[in-house]
Design a protein around this motif. Structure first.
Motif, mmCIF file in Angstrom:
data_model
loop_
_atom_site.group_PDB
_atom_site.id
_atom_site.type_symbol
_atom_site.label_atom_id
_atom_site.label_comp_id
_atom_site.label_asym_id
_atom_site.label_seq_id
_atom_site.Cartn_x
_atom_site.Cartn_y
_atom_site.Cartn_z
ATOM 1 N N GLU A 114 0.809 -1.220 0.000
ATOM 2 C CA GLU A 114 0.000 0.000 0.000
ATOM 3 C C GLU A 114 0.844 1.273 0.000
ATOM 4 O OE1 GLU A 114 -1.475 1.487 4.322
ATOM 5 O OE2 GLU A 114 -2.716 -0.040 3.385
ATOM 6 N N THR A 115 2.137 1.182 0.308
ATOM 7 C CA THR A 115 2.980 2.373 0.218
ATOM 8 C C THR A 115 3.333 2.697 -1.229
ATOM 9 O OG1 THR A 115 5.109 1.206 0.441
ATOM 10 C CG2 THR A 115 3.981 1.863 2.477
ATOM 11 N N TYR A 116 2.984 1.794 -2.145
ATOM 12 C CA TYR A 116 3.221 2.009 -3.582
ATOM 13 C C TYR A 116 1.914 2.106 -4.361
ATOM 14 C CZ TYR A 116 7.961 0.701 -2.325
ATOM 15 O OH TYR A 116 9.198 0.669 -1.722
ATOM 16 N N ALA A 117 0.973 1.207 -4.079
ATOM 17 C CA ALA A 117 -0.278 1.146 -4.843
ATOM 18 C C ALA A 117 -1.438 1.608 -3.976
ATOM 19 C CB ALA A 117 -0.519 -0.275 -5.347
ATOM 20 N N SER A 118 -1.581 2.917 -3.857
ATOM 21 C CA SER A 118 -2.658 3.540 -3.095
ATOM 22 C C SER A 118 -2.630 5.026 -3.418
ATOM 23 C CB SER A 118 -2.456 3.336 -1.583
ATOM 24 O OG SER A 118 -1.298 4.017 -1.144
ATOM 25 N N ALA A 119 -3.587 5.763 -2.896
ATOM 26 C CA ALA A 119 -3.609 7.210 -3.119
ATOM 27 C C ALA A 119 -2.359 7.864 -2.539
ATOM 28 C CB ALA A 119 -4.863 7.818 -2.500
ATOM 29 N N SER A 120 -1.997 7.468 -1.328
ATOM 30 C CA SER A 120 -0.794 8.031 -0.720
ATOM 31 C C SER A 120 0.465 7.527 -1.407
ATOM 32 C CB SER A 120 -0.752 7.680 0.774
ATOM 33 O OG SER A 120 -0.827 6.277 0.967
ATOM 34 N N GLY A 121 0.430 6.279 -1.859
ATOM 35 C CA GLY A 121 1.597 5.707 -2.522
ATOM 36 C C GLY A 121 1.926 6.366 -3.844
ATOM 37 N N ILE A 122 0.908 6.637 -4.667
ATOM 38 C CA ILE A 122 1.186 7.237 -5.970
ATOM 39 C C ILE A 122 1.661 8.679 -5.814
ATOM 40 C CG2 ILE A 122 -1.118 8.153 -6.518
ATOM 41 C CD1 ILE A 122 -0.676 6.984 -9.381
ATOM 42 N N LYS A 123 1.244 9.345 -4.759
ATOM 43 C CA LYS A 123 1.742 10.694 -4.503
ATOM 44 C C LYS A 123 3.234 10.645 -4.170
ATOM 45 C CE LYS A 123 0.434 13.280 -0.864
ATOM 46 N NZ LYS A 123 -0.310 14.271 -0.033
ATOM 47 N N ARG A 124 3.640 9.670 -3.388
ATOM 48 C CA ARG A 124 5.057 9.510 -3.076
ATOM 49 C C ARG A 124 5.859 9.221 -4.346
ATOM 50 N NH1 ARG A 124 4.742 5.852 2.461
ATOM 51 N NH2 ARG A 124 7.010 6.151 2.539
ATOM 52 N N THR A 125 5.263 8.443 -5.239
ATOM 53 C CA THR A 125 5.933 8.123 -6.495
ATOM 54 C C THR A 125 6.117 9.365 -7.352
ATOM 55 O OG1 THR A 125 5.086 5.856 -6.490
ATOM 56 C CG2 THR A 125 5.772 6.758 -8.618
ATOM 57 N N VAL A 126 5.080 10.194 -7.440
ATOM 58 C CA VAL A 126 5.162 11.419 -8.233
ATOM 59 C C VAL A 126 6.304 12.295 -7.755
ATOM 60 C CG1 VAL A 126 4.014 13.641 -8.656
ATOM 61 C CG2 VAL A 126 2.785 11.502 -9.060
ATOM 62 N N PHE A 127 6.436 12.489 -6.460
ATOM 63 C CA PHE A 127 7.493 13.371 -5.959
ATOM 64 C C PHE A 127 8.882 12.762 -6.139
ATOM 65 C CE2 PHE A 127 3.984 15.710 -4.289
ATOM 66 C CZ PHE A 127 4.443 17.027 -4.293
ATOM 67 N N LYS A 128 8.969 11.450 -6.122
ATOM 68 C CA LYS A 128 10.245 10.811 -6.434
ATOM 69 C C LYS A 128 10.614 11.063 -7.891
ATOM 70 C CE LYS A 128 12.635 6.355 -6.519
ATOM 71 N NZ LYS A 128 12.532 4.894 -6.238
ATOM 72 N N LEU A 129 9.630 10.957 -8.783
ATOM 73 C CA LEU A 129 9.875 11.192 -10.206
ATOM 74 C C LEU A 129 10.231 12.653 -10.476
ATOM 75 C CD1 LEU A 129 6.985 9.048 -11.744
ATOM 76 C CD2 LEU A 129 9.438 8.514 -11.794
ATOM 77 N N LEU A 130 9.570 13.560 -9.792
ATOM 78 C CA LEU A 130 9.867 14.986 -9.967
ATOM 79 C C LEU A 130 11.294 15.308 -9.528
ATOM 80 C CD1 LEU A 130 6.537 16.606 -8.698
ATOM 81 C CD2 LEU A 130 7.358 16.521 -11.061
ATOM 82 N N ALA A 131 11.779 14.589 -8.536
ATOM 83 C CA ALA A 131 13.123 14.850 -8.001
ATOM 84 C C ALA A 131 14.234 14.252 -8.856
ATOM 85 C CB ALA A 131 13.222 14.317 -6.578
ATOM 86 N N THR A 132 13.886 13.311 -9.725
ATOM 87 C CA THR A 132 14.928 12.584 -10.456
ATOM 88 C C THR A 132 14.944 12.869 -11.956
ATOM 89 O OG1 THR A 132 13.423 10.659 -10.561
ATOM 90 C CG2 THR A 132 15.054 10.700 -8.793
ATOM 91 N N ASN A 133 14.109 13.794 -12.427
ATOM 92 C CA ASN A 133 14.182 14.180 -13.840
ATOM 93 C C ASN A 133 13.727 15.621 -14.003
ATOM 94 O OD1 ASN A 133 11.237 14.322 -14.770
ATOM 95 N ND2 ASN A 133 11.317 12.293 -13.817
ATOM 96 N N ASN A 134 13.932 16.156 -15.212
ATOM 97 C CA ASN A 134 13.638 17.572 -15.484
ATOM 98 C C ASN A 134 12.428 17.779 -16.388
ATOM 99 O OD1 ASN A 134 15.844 18.607 -13.967
ATOM 100 N ND2 ASN A 134 17.242 18.034 -15.644
ATOM 101 N N VAL A 135 11.553 16.808 -16.478
ATOM 102 C CA VAL A 135 10.376 16.919 -17.336
ATOM 103 C C VAL A 135 9.495 18.073 -16.863
ATOM 104 C CG1 VAL A 135 8.260 15.761 -18.077
ATOM 105 C CG2 VAL A 135 10.405 14.474 -17.895
ATOM 106 N N GLU A 136 9.049 18.892 -17.831
ATOM 107 C CA GLU A 136 8.145 19.992 -17.497
ATOM 108 C C GLU A 136 6.736 19.449 -17.257
ATOM 109 O OE1 GLU A 136 8.718 23.167 -16.931
ATOM 110 O OE2 GLU A 136 10.862 22.721 -17.123
ATOM 111 N N THR A 137 6.163 19.838 -16.156
ATOM 112 C CA THR A 137 4.828 19.376 -15.800
ATOM 113 C C THR A 137 4.201 20.328 -14.793
ATOM 114 O OG1 THR A 137 3.610 17.660 -14.581
ATOM 115 C CG2 THR A 137 5.970 17.839 -14.143
ATOM 116 N N PRO A 138 2.902 20.561 -14.913
ATOM 117 C CA PRO A 138 2.207 21.398 -13.925
ATOM 118 C C PRO A 138 2.278 20.823 -12.506
ATOM 119 C CG PRO A 138 0.863 21.126 -15.890
ATOM 120 C CD PRO A 138 2.014 20.183 -16.034
ATOM 121 N N LEU A 139 2.606 19.536 -12.385
ATOM 122 C CA LEU A 139 2.687 18.915 -11.068
ATOM 123 C C LEU A 139 3.775 19.550 -10.200
ATOM 124 C CD1 LEU A 139 2.224 15.174 -12.095
ATOM 125 C CD2 LEU A 139 0.620 16.549 -10.746
ATOM 126 N N ARG A 140 4.738 20.241 -10.825
ATOM 127 C CA ARG A 140 5.807 20.882 -10.057
ATOM 128 C C ARG A 140 5.302 22.058 -9.231
ATOM 129 N NH1 ARG A 140 10.621 18.749 -11.171
ATOM 130 N NH2 ARG A 140 10.896 17.665 -13.167
#
Length: 332
Positions: free
Chosen positions: A183-209
């Motif tokens: 559930e730390t990966y596949a849940s509402a809270s889990g996917i939010k953690r994944t998004v912030f990990k992805l934002l920290a490890t690449n430079n893709v432009e996205t409104p999520l920033r």
């Protein structure tokens, strides 16, 4: 006078409630926040008041046969909520014992995902199935496992916690105290953690920033994925890969006819379903390939957990009193 049942679904963020009849018609429904109540007594005060206020607005005579309750870590045998990681109330909460102070009615309590599974069996896509799994993708990840037409409760009433099976032994910290839980990966809270990990490890432009961790919601991530946002889509792909892996493990144990996905993340539709199917079939034991369907719950647009909790009343109480109930309601 119409026979009815109250169904209550206690979630980590909100608690939903409703009144339904034996055909699954919901006559009233409402909700209160769960997370704002640090103690159980004020929560019960607020919940009982909200239910009573809604009952008082009904314009037809009803008879309430009982109350069914779905709750995280709900113990079917004892009527307790035990060590729920996503609730403020720690330890063992004697929920039914306490709630009887507010309503003098028969009550049944079970795990919230078990309630959703009963709802799927009685009113949804599992009507003609005896072996299936329901996965609820909410604040955490819940699961209801049905085999040979019976819910799996285990010897202590707490069986079916797929959300707390391990993905990575040294992975993300879970509210249950372990690391690497599904559930730390596949849940509402889990996917939010994944998004912030992805934002920290690449430079893709996205409104999520533009979002802080506190302001970003799983609902917004889902909306962005449906709009084609690259980070949101990658987050769903990562989530689906892990979910498919663990569903393949579950299938190896119970051999279900179908696995139903329900909850906020499931609103991404094919973005979640197709990627999860791909992962599932990659990791699945070969003997099961082509035999197990992964699909969205038929109750996505309905209050499935409330209907499931209500179905507990029909199964446990009403048919013993001679009230006509659907045959498939007897899933206990």
């Amino acid at each position: 006078m119409r026979e009815t049942a109250i169904g209550i679904d206690i979630g980590g963020t909100f608690t939903k409630f409703g009144l339904s009849d034996v055909e699954g018609n919901i006559l009233m429904e409402g909700s209160i926040p769960t997370y704002t109540h640090k103690e159980i007594k004020p929560f019960l005060d607020a919940l009982s008041q909200a239910i009573q206020e809604n009952l008082d607005k009904l314009n037809e005579p009803i008879e309430i046969m009982g109350i069914g309750i779905g709750a995280p870590n709900g113990n079917y045998y004892k009527g307790t909520i035990e060590y729920a990681p996503n609730l403020h109330w720690k330890g063992i909460v004697p929920f039914i014992e306490m709630f009887r102070e507010y309503f003098d009615l028969p009550m049944v309590l079970t795990n919230d995902a078990n309630a959703a599974a009963i709802g799927e069996k009685v009113f949804g896509g599992a009507k003609d199935m005896n072996d299936f799994i329901v996965i609820t993708l909410g604040t955490g990840l819940g699961s209801g496992l049905v085999t040979r037409g019976k819910l799996i409760y285990g010897h202590d009433g707490l069986a079916g916690e797929l959300g707390h099976t391990n993905v990575y032994p040294d992975g993300r910290e879970c509210n249950c105290g372990k690391r690497g839980c599904l559930e730390t990966y596949a849940s509402a809270s889990g996917i939010k953690r994944t998004v912030f990990k992805l934002l920290a490890t690449n430079n893709v432009e996205t409104p999520l920033r533009s979002y802080t961790y506190e302001s970003l919601t799983a609902k917004k991530i889902t909306e962005m994925a449906l709009e084609g946002d690259p980070i949101a889509l990658e987050a769903y792909e990562y989530t689906s890969d892990i979910l498919g892996l663990k569903l393949a493990d579950a299938a190896a144990v119970t051999s279900p006819e179908a696995i139903f996905l329900f909850g906020g993340l499931a609103k991404a539709g094919d973005i979640l379903i197709e990627a999860t199917k791909k992962s599932f079939n990659e990791y699945l034991y070969p003997g099961y390939k082509g035999k197990i369907e992964i699909r969205l719950s038929d109750l996505m647009d309905k209050n499935a957990a409330v209907l499931g909790a209500s179905a507990l009343v029909w199964s446990e109480i009403a048919h013993n009193e001679g009230i006509r109930v659907p045959q498939q309601a007897r899933v206990v």
